[in-house]
Structure formats: C-alpha cells, structure tokens
Write an enzyme that holds these catalytic residues in place. Sequence first.
Site, PDB file in Angstrom:
ATOM      1  N   GLY A   9       0.590  -1.335  -0.147  1.00 53.78           N
ATOM      2  CA  GLY A   9      -0.150  -0.172   0.024  1.00 53.78           C
ATOM      3  C   GLY A   9       0.853   1.300   0.019  1.00 53.78           C
ATOM      4  O   GLY A   9       1.906   1.231  -0.049  1.00 53.78           O
ATOM      5  N   GLN A  10       0.176   2.468   0.067  1.00 57.10           N
ATOM      6  CA  GLN A  10       0.839   3.667  -0.216  1.00 57.10           C
ATOM      7  C   GLN A  10       1.839   3.864   1.269  1.00 57.10           C
ATOM      8  O   GLN A  10       3.006   4.350   0.919  1.00 57.10           O
ATOM      9  CB  GLN A  10       0.008   4.655   0.017  1.00 57.10           C
ATOM     10  CG  GLN A  10       0.346   6.186  -0.086  1.00 57.10           C
ATOM     11  CD  GLN A  10      -0.463   7.450   0.309  1.00 57.10           C
ATOM     12  OE1 GLN A  10      -1.392   7.035   1.008  1.00 57.10           O
ATOM     13  NE2 GLN A  10       0.025   8.462   0.159  1.00 57.10           N
ATOM     14  N   ILE A  33      -1.844  -9.176  -0.209  1.00 55.99           N
ATOM     15  CA  ILE A  33      -2.928 -10.175  -0.913  1.00 55.99           C
ATOM     16  C   ILE A  33      -2.329 -10.655  -2.315  1.00 55.99           C
ATOM     17  O   ILE A  33      -2.669 -11.327  -2.878  1.00 55.99           O
ATOM     18  CB  ILE A  33      -4.186  -9.391  -0.767  1.00 55.99           C
ATOM     19  CG1 ILE A  33      -5.435 -10.597  -1.494  1.00 55.99           C
ATOM     20  CG2 ILE A  33      -4.050  -8.285  -2.101  1.00 55.99           C
ATOM     21  CD1 ILE A  33      -5.901 -11.231  -0.321  1.00 55.99           C
ATOM     22  N   ASP A  50      -3.532 -13.382   2.964  1.00 54.65           N
ATOM     23  CA  ASP A  50      -4.862 -12.780   3.127  1.00 54.65           C
ATOM     24  C   ASP A  50      -4.908 -12.283   4.564  1.00 54.65           C
ATOM     25  O   ASP A  50      -5.194 -13.222   5.449  1.00 54.65           O
ATOM     26  CB  ASP A  50      -6.031 -13.680   2.579  1.00 54.65           C
ATOM     27  CG  ASP A  50      -7.400 -12.979   3.004  1.00 54.65           C
ATOM     28  OD1 ASP A  50      -8.265 -13.388   2.468  1.00 54.65           O
ATOM     29  OD2 ASP A  50      -7.162 -11.641   3.550  1.00 54.65           O
ATOM     30  N   TYR A 140     -15.171   3.676   7.228  1.00 52.92           N
ATOM     31  CA  TYR A 140     -13.732   3.399   7.505  1.00 52.92           C
ATOM     32  C   TYR A 140     -13.712   4.251   9.097  1.00 52.92           C
ATOM     33  O   TYR A 140     -12.883   3.396   9.924  1.00 52.92           O
ATOM     34  CB  TYR A 140     -13.208   4.149   6.540  1.00 52.92           C
ATOM     35  CG  TYR A 140     -11.548   4.222   6.911  1.00 52.92           C
ATOM     36  CD1 TYR A 140     -11.079   5.731   7.046  1.00 52.92           C
ATOM     37  CD2 TYR A 140     -10.750   3.335   6.666  1.00 52.92           C
ATOM     38  CE1 TYR A 140      -9.682   6.019   7.317  1.00 52.92           C
ATOM     39  CE2 TYR A 140      -9.190   3.612   6.703  1.00 52.92           C
ATOM     40  CZ  TYR A 140      -8.799   4.694   7.256  1.00 52.92           C
ATOM     41  OH  TYR A 140      -7.574   5.110   7.218  1.00 52.92           O
ATOM     42  N   LYS A 144     -12.012   2.339  12.451  1.00 50.28           N
ATOM     43  CA  LYS A 144     -10.782   2.911  12.974  1.00 50.28           C
ATOM     44  C   LYS A 144     -11.297   3.089  14.587  1.00 50.28           C
ATOM     45  O   LYS A 144     -10.419   2.949  15.267  1.00 50.28           O
ATOM     46  CB  LYS A 144     -10.269   3.838  12.342  1.00 50.28           C
ATOM     47  CG  LYS A 144      -9.635   3.411  11.071  1.00 50.28           C
ATOM     48  CD  LYS A 144      -8.714   2.523  11.254  1.00 50.28           C
ATOM     49  CE  LYS A 144      -7.937   2.225   9.977  1.00 50.28           C
ATOM     50  NZ  LYS A 144      -6.917   1.322  10.114  1.00 50.28           N
TER      51      LYS A 144
END
Length: 315
Positions: A9-10, A33, A50, A140, A144
């Site tokens: 990811g970023q 993944i 996963d 989201y 969180k």
Amino acid sequence: TILIIGACGQIGTELTAKLREIYGIDNVIASDIRKGEQEVFQTGPFEVLDAMNLEQVTAAVEKYKVDEVYLMAALLSATAEKNPAFAWDLNMNSLFHVLNLAKENKIKKIFWPSSIAVFGPTTPKYNTPQYTVMEPSTVYGISKQAGERWCEYYFNKFGVDVRSIRYPGLISWKTLPGGGTTDYAVDIYYKAIEDNTYKCFLSEETGLPMMYMDDAIKATIGIMQAKKEDVKIRSSYNLSAISFTPKELATCIAEEQNGFTISYEPDFRQAIADSWPSSIDDSEARKDWGWSHDFDMKKMTKTMLENLKTKLAEI
Ligand code: VAH
C-alpha cells in the site's frame, strides 16, 4: 523479525524500505494479498497472504519467527463507503487476528494505524484534542474507532503491546494512494506536472490535516521504538504536521509551477471531508515519545514536484 501486512500500500511500500534499511532486508518480511511490482519487493522476503485468513497469518508468523507486526492492510474512506461489509470484515478481522496472536505470545509488539477519520461532524473541528467527542460518520472511521477501543482493551486486559497513531492525510510520490478522500492532495501534483491544471473533487475551502510520507514513516517507527512506559495512550495518538485547503495548496504549487490553475467539482468525498477536523492537536505524541514533523507545505511541494518530474519522465 518484522512482518508487514499490507506492505504494497501507499504507506506499506515506504515502510518496508525504511524498516529494511534499519533492520536488514532479511529481517523484514513484506506481505500482501498479491505481490507488488515495486523494486522494493523484488529483493527480500515476500509472503502472499490474506490479512483476514488467520491460518495464513499464523503460518507466516511461525515460518519467520516474527516478533513485531505492522498491520497496514485496510480499505480507506472512499472505498469503504462503496463496500461497507467487506471494509468492516477486512479492517476488524485482520486486527483481531494480530491482537490474538500477541495475546497468545506468538508476537511481541504490534503497530496498528488509526486515522483522523475516527472524528466526526460533532467533533471540535479546529485543533481537535486527543480526548474529545468522536461520532465518525464513515464506515472506515467507525472501523478505526472500534479498532482503537479493542487495542486499548487488549493492552489493559492482556498486556498486548499494541501502538497506534491517527494518521492525517498522507502525501507521497513513490506509491499511489488507494481510495482515500485526502488523495486529492496527491493527484494535484501529478496533474500539475502532466496538465498544469487540476480539477479538485473537494471544495476550495476544505481544510484538512495532512502530512508528507517521510514524516508519517518517522512517526510510525518512532512510536514502535519508544520505551514501552512512554507509550501512555493505548487507543491511538493524535498526529499532526500541516493543515491546508485545496486553495492554499494550489497557491503553493503555482509558486513553483508557473501558470498552474485549479478548478473545483466536489463529489461524494466532500461529505466525508466535511465530517473530519481541519486541524489536530498532537501535543500528547510530542510530549510522550518526542514526535516532531520536518516537512511544511512548501518543503513538501518542492519535494513532490521534483521527484514526480523525474518519476513521470521515466514512464
Ligand atoms: C483517507 N487517506 O482519505 C485516508 C486517511 C485521514 C485520511 O484515512 O481515507
């Protein structure tokens, strides 16, 4: 050894590189993944797994004798609104797997990212305090906020050493962000170089807390290297660097990029951004474990444009 879940990811991509620089390539296992094409994943151990599959996560922990896990896998705000059930499952089940592995003493320390998305429309909008009203209105943000409660619960009940920070919007040039609302502040730099103009999906006065990626990586590793007793907040720390509106960012870019223009066409992400704070008080992180940021908007803008010009010229 260290296992990064969601390494492609970023944040994960740059976290993998930095951790391998510090601890050695073979001591930092990247996993996601699917295997990433970036250079950083061509050298060093990589596991396709996963994050929602307990057997696969446990197998990787045992295979590499993992001590610390950085759990970076999640669906971000915009994507999560389109897949609420999957977002909840991924964001929560991956966390429970890692918390339970620590509870069973199979791993020693966890980093888990929270976000300013835990705050909602009833939260004080400016200089948002560490302790305040939090009624997140996005899937989201709900995940969180719930995750923060579980992290604190596992620390208090089972002594699990889990550490967390509430990331603001993160800006970087090495890896494209995935499905966030603050991603306009990344897109704008690409479009400034490609077209010298940008159509912004948020309105011009939408102030949001932001941070350059190098500062986010510094904070992530900083809290993990802090002495256990210095990490006094076990839900998640407010973290802040800069706050700006699309108009302010566009003005800063235009100073570096002659003739750059911006137009505004707010979309569904405007409502998400409007539910978040515009600026954050992170004095607890600065007090407890010595946090400080290095990049202001001008330094970030120069760095982004310089590096993206090189990156985009290579394509
Ligand atoms: C998002 N970049 O926009 C992420 C982050 C605070 C924003 O959570 O969803």
